[in-house]
Design an enzyme around this catalytic site. Sequence first.
Site, short mmCIF file in Angstrom:
data_model
loop_
_atom_site.label_atom_id
_atom_site.label_comp_id
_atom_site.label_asym_id
_atom_site.label_seq_id
_atom_site.Cartn_x
_atom_site.Cartn_y
_atom_site.Cartn_z
N GLU A 1 0.84 -1.21 0.00
CA GLU A 1 0.00 0.00 0.00
C GLU A 1 0.87 1.26 0.00
O GLU A 1 0.54 2.25 -0.67
CB GLU A 1 -0.95 0.00 1.19
CG GLU A 1 -1.96 1.12 1.17
CD GLU A 1 -2.87 1.11 -0.06
OE1 GLU A 1 -3.02 2.19 -0.67
OE2 GLU A 1 -3.40 0.05 -0.42
N GLU B 1 1.18 6.34 -7.08
CA GLU B 1 0.07 7.22 -7.44
C GLU B 1 0.46 8.69 -7.32
O GLU B 1 0.10 9.49 -8.18
CB GLU B 1 -1.15 6.93 -6.55
CG GLU B 1 -1.86 5.65 -6.91
CD GLU B 1 -3.08 5.39 -6.05
OE1 GLU B 1 -3.29 6.11 -5.04
OE2 GLU B 1 -3.83 4.46 -6.40
#
Length: 151
Positions: free
Chosen positions: A94, A101
Amino acid sequence: MDSHDKDIKLFDKKDFKNQSNPEKKDSKRWKNTNVISSLEFALSGIWTAFKKERNMRKHALSAIIALAFGLFFRINEIEWLFLLLSIFLVFSAELMNSAIENVVDLAADYNFHMRAKRAKDMAAGAVLIISGFPVIVGMIIFIPKIWVMFF
């Protein structure tokens, strides 16, 4: 001013007139000069992910529940190792996904680009794949214990 504009530092040609890099003065603040500063930057990144990323908080809640189940069912050392490995793998994936991102958003200047979408989708897919491991580990560890408890 957009919320992401505060992260952008712009320079003019006049900033480079004296042949020096205008960021050089600031670079020491962002450079890992020792182990302590490296640790501070890493912890800052983890803390930022928990504050800014909803999925990171969901993973943390899942980890707390899994740890509580481990304590309740008094799992053995090998089961603890697999449970902890699962938790750390998901957190790591994550964090990487969030970093990818953010870099893609920066590179795409927060505009939609099909390549940017594909990169972000692939990073999210990696988290999804690695998230299968804790599901399998949880089933192997906890389903037999729950079964014995009820039947």
